[in-house]
Motif scaffolding. Structure first.
Motif, PDB file in Angstrom:
ATOM      1  N   VAL A   1       0.838  -1.195   0.000  1.00  0.00           N
ATOM      2  CA  VAL A   1       0.000   0.000   0.000  1.00  0.00           C
ATOM      3  C   VAL A   1       0.879   1.253   0.000  1.00  0.00           C
ATOM      4  O   VAL A   1       1.408   1.666   1.026  1.00  0.00           O
ATOM      5  N   GLU A   2       1.075   1.765  -1.189  1.00  0.00           N
ATOM      6  CA  GLU A   2       1.835   3.012  -1.386  1.00  0.00           C
ATOM      7  C   GLU A   2       1.158   3.742  -2.523  1.00  0.00           C
ATOM      8  O   GLU A   2       0.109   3.306  -2.989  1.00  0.00           O
ATOM      9  N   ALA A   3       1.785   4.828  -3.000  1.00  0.00           N
ATOM     10  CA  ALA A   3       1.063   5.754  -3.869  1.00  0.00           C
ATOM     11  C   ALA A   3       0.549   5.156  -5.188  1.00  0.00           C
ATOM     12  O   ALA A   3      -0.562   5.461  -5.608  1.00  0.00           O
TER      13      ALA A   3
ATOM     14  N   PHE B   1       8.587  -5.787 -17.887  1.00  0.00           N
ATOM     15  CA  PHE B   1       8.862  -4.411 -17.466  1.00  0.00           C
ATOM     16  C   PHE B   1       9.034  -4.322 -15.950  1.00  0.00           C
ATOM     17  O   PHE B   1      10.072  -3.941 -15.443  1.00  0.00           O
ATOM     18  N   ASP B   2       7.975  -4.712 -15.241  1.00  0.00           N
ATOM     19  CA  ASP B   2       7.978  -4.651 -13.772  1.00  0.00           C
ATOM     20  C   ASP B   2       9.084  -5.544 -13.205  1.00  0.00           C
ATOM     21  O   ASP B   2       9.941  -5.102 -12.420  1.00  0.00           O
ATOM     22  N   ASN B   3       9.097  -6.820 -13.618  1.00  0.00           N
ATOM     23  CA  ASN B   3      10.072  -7.755 -13.041  1.00  0.00           C
ATOM     24  C   ASN B   3      11.496  -7.391 -13.460  1.00  0.00           C
ATOM     25  O   ASN B   3      12.423  -7.430 -12.643  1.00  0.00           O
TER      26      ASN B   3
ATOM     27  N   GLY C   1      13.218 -10.990  -3.503  1.00  0.00           N
ATOM     28  CA  GLY C   1      12.109 -11.938  -3.685  1.00  0.00           C
ATOM     29  C   GLY C   1      10.950 -11.584  -2.763  1.00  0.00           C
ATOM     30  O   GLY C   1      11.119 -10.830  -1.796  1.00  0.00           O
ATOM     31  N   HIS C   2       9.782 -12.152  -3.028  1.00  0.00           N
ATOM     32  CA  HIS C   2       8.576 -11.725  -2.306  1.00  0.00           C
ATOM     33  C   HIS C   2       8.641 -11.988  -0.797  1.00  0.00           C
ATOM     34  O   HIS C   2       8.224 -11.167   0.009  1.00  0.00           O
ATOM     35  N   PHE C   3       9.153 -13.167  -0.396  1.00  0.00           N
ATOM     36  CA  PHE C   3       9.181 -13.496   1.041  1.00  0.00           C
ATOM     37  C   PHE C   3      10.605 -13.423   1.613  1.00  0.00           C
ATOM     38  O   PHE C   3      11.589 -13.525   0.872  1.00  0.00           O
TER      39      PHE C   3
ATOM     40  N   ARG D   1      13.806  -8.722   4.009  1.00  0.00           N
ATOM     41  CA  ARG D   1      12.545  -8.620   3.258  1.00  0.00           C
ATOM     42  C   ARG D   1      12.829  -7.897   1.947  1.00  0.00           C
ATOM     43  O   ARG D   1      13.882  -7.307   1.775  1.00  0.00           O
ATOM     44  N   LEU D   2      11.854  -7.940   1.042  1.00  0.00           N
ATOM     45  CA  LEU D   2      12.160  -7.397  -0.281  1.00  0.00           C
ATOM     46  C   LEU D   2      12.592  -5.934  -0.192  1.00  0.00           C
ATOM     47  O   LEU D   2      11.845  -5.066   0.228  1.00  0.00           O
ATOM     48  N   VAL D   3      13.845  -5.730  -0.566  1.00  0.00           N
ATOM     49  CA  VAL D   3      14.561  -4.502  -0.218  1.00  0.00           C
ATOM     50  C   VAL D   3      13.966  -3.262  -0.876  1.00  0.00           C
ATOM     51  O   VAL D   3      13.986  -2.180  -0.300  1.00  0.00           O
TER      52      VAL D   3
ATOM     53  N   ALA E   1      12.227   2.945   1.210  1.00  0.00           N
ATOM     54  CA  ALA E   1      11.719   2.274   0.007  1.00  0.00           C
ATOM     55  C   ALA E   1      10.498   2.962  -0.599  1.00  0.00           C
ATOM     56  O   ALA E   1       9.595   3.394   0.118  1.00  0.00           O
ATOM     57  N   LEU E   2      10.480   3.024  -1.909  1.00  0.00           N
ATOM     58  CA  LEU E   2       9.348   3.579  -2.639  1.00  0.00           C
ATOM     59  C   LEU E   2       8.709   2.550  -3.564  1.00  0.00           C
ATOM     60  O   LEU E   2       7.762   2.857  -4.269  1.00  0.00           O
ATOM     61  N   GLY E   3       9.268   1.342  -3.584  1.00  0.00           N
ATOM     62  CA  GLY E   3       8.764   0.345  -4.532  1.00  0.00           C
ATOM     63  C   GLY E   3       9.305   0.602  -5.924  1.00  0.00           C
ATOM     64  O   GLY E   3      10.218   1.417  -6.125  1.00  0.00           O
TER      65      GLY E   3
HETATM   66  N1  RBV Z   1       5.565  -4.056  -6.592  1.00  0.00           N
HETATM   67  N2  RBV Z   1       4.739  -3.132  -6.152  1.00  0.00           N
HETATM   68  C1  RBV Z   1       5.429  -2.025  -6.037  1.00  0.00           C
HETATM   69  N3  RBV Z   1       3.561  -0.729  -5.408  1.00  0.00           N
HETATM   70  O1  RBV Z   1       5.567   0.185  -5.448  1.00  0.00           O
HETATM   71  N4  RBV Z   1       6.693  -2.229  -6.387  1.00  0.00           N
HETATM   72  C2  RBV Z   1       6.783  -3.526  -6.732  1.00  0.00           C
HETATM   73  C3  RBV Z   1       4.855  -0.771  -5.606  1.00  0.00           C
HETATM   74  C4  RBV Z   1       5.128  -5.410  -6.834  1.00  0.00           C
HETATM   75  C5  RBV Z   1       5.715  -6.029  -8.084  1.00  0.00           C
HETATM   76  O2  RBV Z   1       4.733  -6.041  -9.079  1.00  0.00           O
HETATM   77  C6  RBV Z   1       6.128  -7.428  -7.651  1.00  0.00           C
HETATM   78  O3  RBV Z   1       5.590  -8.420  -8.489  1.00  0.00           O
HETATM   79  C7  RBV Z   1       5.607  -7.524  -6.237  1.00  0.00           C
HETATM   80  O4  RBV Z   1       5.574  -6.203  -5.773  1.00  0.00           O
HETATM   81  C8  RBV Z   1       6.397  -8.369  -5.263  1.00  0.00           C
HETATM   82  O5  RBV Z   1       5.741  -8.410  -4.040  1.00  0.00           O
END
Ligand code: RBV
Length: 429
Positions: free
Chosen positions: A61-63, A192-194, A303-305, A346-348, A355-357
Motif C-alpha cells: 500500500v503506497e502511492a 517491465f515490472d520484473n 524476492g517476495h518473502f 525482506r524485499l529490499v 523504500a518507494l517500490g
Molecule cells: N511491486 N509493487 C510495487 N507498489 O511500489 N513495487 C513492486 C509498488 C510489486 C511487483 O509487481 C512485484 O511483483 C511484487 O511487488 C512483489 O511483491
C-alpha cells in the motif's frame, strides 16, 4: 463469517488529517506519470463496470497501488485493502485511501504477525466478490477459513511470480476453487515490472541505504529469472562485476553467454561484495556461505518473502548484532567479520526505510493489467473455470496500446496480404 474488529488505519494515527494530505500528495505525483490508469479512470468513472462489486485486496500500500485502488472505487466498487508485507505500507497513503467513502484501508506499516493477519481477516469480512493479491495471501485465507465465500467470488488476480507459483501448485493439487488471473505472467507486467522495476528499484535502494558505489563491486545475483536478469543488467550498467548463481542449466547458460560469471553460491560467497537474492525460493544463502563471506559483505533480498537469506543461521553465528545504519543490520562474526543485511531480509525495494517500490511507469503497466483483469472477471467471470488462467492476450494488448498512445509512439499494421501470409503454411520460397 469473519467478525473482525481490527480497525482501519485512520483509527491508528495521531494526526489523520495531516497524513491524508501527505498521502494524497504522493498519489497525485504518481498519477501524473500513470497514463494508463488515467485513461482507465476516465473510462471506468463513466461506465462504472464495478457497480455492486466488493474488491478485497492485499498489496503493497503506497502511492501507485493507491491509484489502482481509487480507480476501482471510481468504477463503482467498494474496496477493502491491507498490505502484503509488514514493512511496505506507507501509512499516509493508507490514510488517504481510507478517507474515501468507498474504500477501507487496514494497511499499517510495521505490524507484527498477528496484526498482519488480523488485517487480512478484516478485508475478508467485507465479503469480497473479487480478490486482488500480491503473494496469494487472500486466496489462501478465503480457501482455508472462509470457503463459504467461494460461491460468490467471481475470481481473483495475482500480481507476483511467487503468488502465481503458489497458485499453480494449489491448482495442480485440485485445491483452487475459483478462477485467478496470472497477471504476473503477462508481457506487459513481467517484461517491465520484473526486469526494469526490480532491477532499478532494488539497486537504487541498496545504494541509497548504504551510500556505497556499485563501480568495481562484485555483485552476486542469485537467480536468473526475469528479476535476476534486470538486476544483473542494471548492476553491470553501473560498472559492477556481475556473478550469477543458478540451478537451472539453460538460465545458467544464458547468464554465461551474457558475459556474467556463473558459479555456485558457496564459491560466490568468497568473492562477493553485494548479494541480491531473486529466486523466490528458501535457503539461498546459508550458514556455509556466511562462513566464507568477506568482512563488510552486503546482503539483500528482492524476492517476495523473507526466506532467501537464512537469518536464523546468521544470527546463530553472530557474536554481536547491531543496526549499522537505518535499514542495515550488522551481524558480527567471532573472527570480527561483519555481514550486513538490508531491510531484515525482506524485499529490499519495498521494505527498507526509504523504500518507494518500483518506478511509477512500470507499476502503471502492471496495475493497468490488474484493472482490465478485474473488469474481465466482472463482465465474463462465468466463462472461466476454477484454476489459474493466463490473462487473455487482447487485454494485455489493450493496455500496451494505451501506453503507446500516451507516449506518442506509432507502430505499423499488418496488411491483409501479410496477415494471410503469416497464417498460411502452404507457401515455400
Ligand atoms: N511491486 N509493487 C510495487 N507498489 O511500489 N513495487 C513492486 C509498488 C510489486 C511487483 O509487481 C512485484 O511483483 C511484487 O511487488 C512483489 O511483491
Amino acid at each position: 463469517m469473519s467478525d473482525s474488529t481490527y480497525a482501519p488505519i485512520s483509527g491508528h494515527l495521531d494526526d489523520v488529517e495531516e497524513a491524508r494530505e501527505e498521502g494524497r500528495r504522493k498519489m497525485d505525483w504518481a498519477l501524473q506519470h500513470m497514463p494508463i490508469l488515467q485513461e482507465l479512470r476516465e473510462q471506468f468513472a463513466e461506465s462504472k463496470p464495478f457497480d455492486g462489486q466488493v474488491i478485497g485486496m492485499a498489496m503493497h500500500v503506497e502511492a501507485k497501488t493507491a491509484n489502482l485502488v481509487e480507480l476501482l472505487a471510481l468504477g463503482g466498487a467498494e474496496v477493502a485493502i491491507t498490505g502484503c508485507n509488514p514493512l511496505s505500507t506507507h501509512d499516509d497513503v493508507s490514510a488517504a485511501l481510507d478517507a474515501n467513502d468507498s474504500i477501507t484501508s487496514y494497511a499499517k506499516r510495521g505490524v507484527d504477525e498477528d496484526e498482519y493477519y488480523e488485517a487480512m481477516h478484516a478485508v475478508v469480512s467485507h465479503e469480497p466478490t473479487v480478490t486482488v493479491d500480491d503473494g496469494m495471501d487472500l486466496v489462501y485465507l478465503v480457501h482455508e477459513e472462509y470457503p463459504e465465500l467461494i460461491d460468490t467470488i467471481l475470481g481473483g488476480a495475482e500480481e507476483t511470480t511467487t503468488g502465481v507459483h503458489r497458485l499453480r501448485a494449489m491448482d495442480e493439487d485440485g485445491e483452487l476453487n475459483y478462477p485467478v488471473f496470472a497477471v504476473n505472467d503477462t508481457p506487459m507486467k513481467r517484461l517491465f515490472d520484473n526486469v526494469h522495476g526490480t532491477g532499478e528499484s532494488s539497486l537504487a535502494n541498496i545504494a541509497m541505504t548504504t551510500n556505497l558505489s556499485w563501480a568495481s563491486k562484485n555483485v552476486v545475483v542469485a537467480g536468473y529469472g526475469y528479476c535476476g536478469k534486470g538486476v544483473a543488467k542494471k548492476a553491470a550498467g553501473q560498472n559492477a562485476n556481475v556473478i550469477v548463481t543458478e540451478v537451472e542449466p539453460r538460465r545458467a547458460l544464458e547468464a554465461h553467454m551474457e558475459g556474467y560469471d556463473v558459479m555456485p553460491m558457496n564459491e560466490a560467497a568468497e568473492v562477493g561484495d553485494v548479494f541480491l537474492t531473486t529466486t523466490g525460493n528458501r535457503d539461498v544463502i546459508t550458514r556455509e556461505d556466511f562462513e566464507k563471506m568477506q568482512d563488510g559483505a552486503v546482503l539483500a533480498n528482492a524476492g517476495h518473502f523473507d526466506i532467501e537469506i537464512d537469518l536464523d543461521a546468521l544470527s546463530d553465528l553472530a557474536v554481536d548484532e547491531y543496526e549499522a545504519r537505518d535499514g542495515v543490520d550488522a551481524y558480527e562474526m567471532e573472527d570480527g567479520r561483519r555481514i550486513n543485511v538490508l531491510a531484515e531480509g525482506r524485499l529490499v525495494n519495498l521494505a527498507s526505510p526509504i523504500a518507494l517500490g518500483h518506478p511509477v511507469e512500470v507499476m502503471d503497466q502492471s496495475f493497468g493489467v490488474q484493472a482490465v483483469c478485474v473488469r474481465e472477471l466482472v463482465e465474463n467471470g462465468d466463462e472461466y473455470d476454477a484454476g489459474v488462467h493466463d490473462v487473455p492476450d487482447e487485454l494485455d494488448v489493450e493496455v500496451a496500446e494505451i501506453k503507446l498512445d500516451a507516449e506518442g509512439v506509432d507502430i505499423d499494421t499488418l496488411t491483409e496480404t501479410q496477415e494471410e501470409y503469416m497464417n498460411s503454411w502452404s507457401h515455400g520460397t
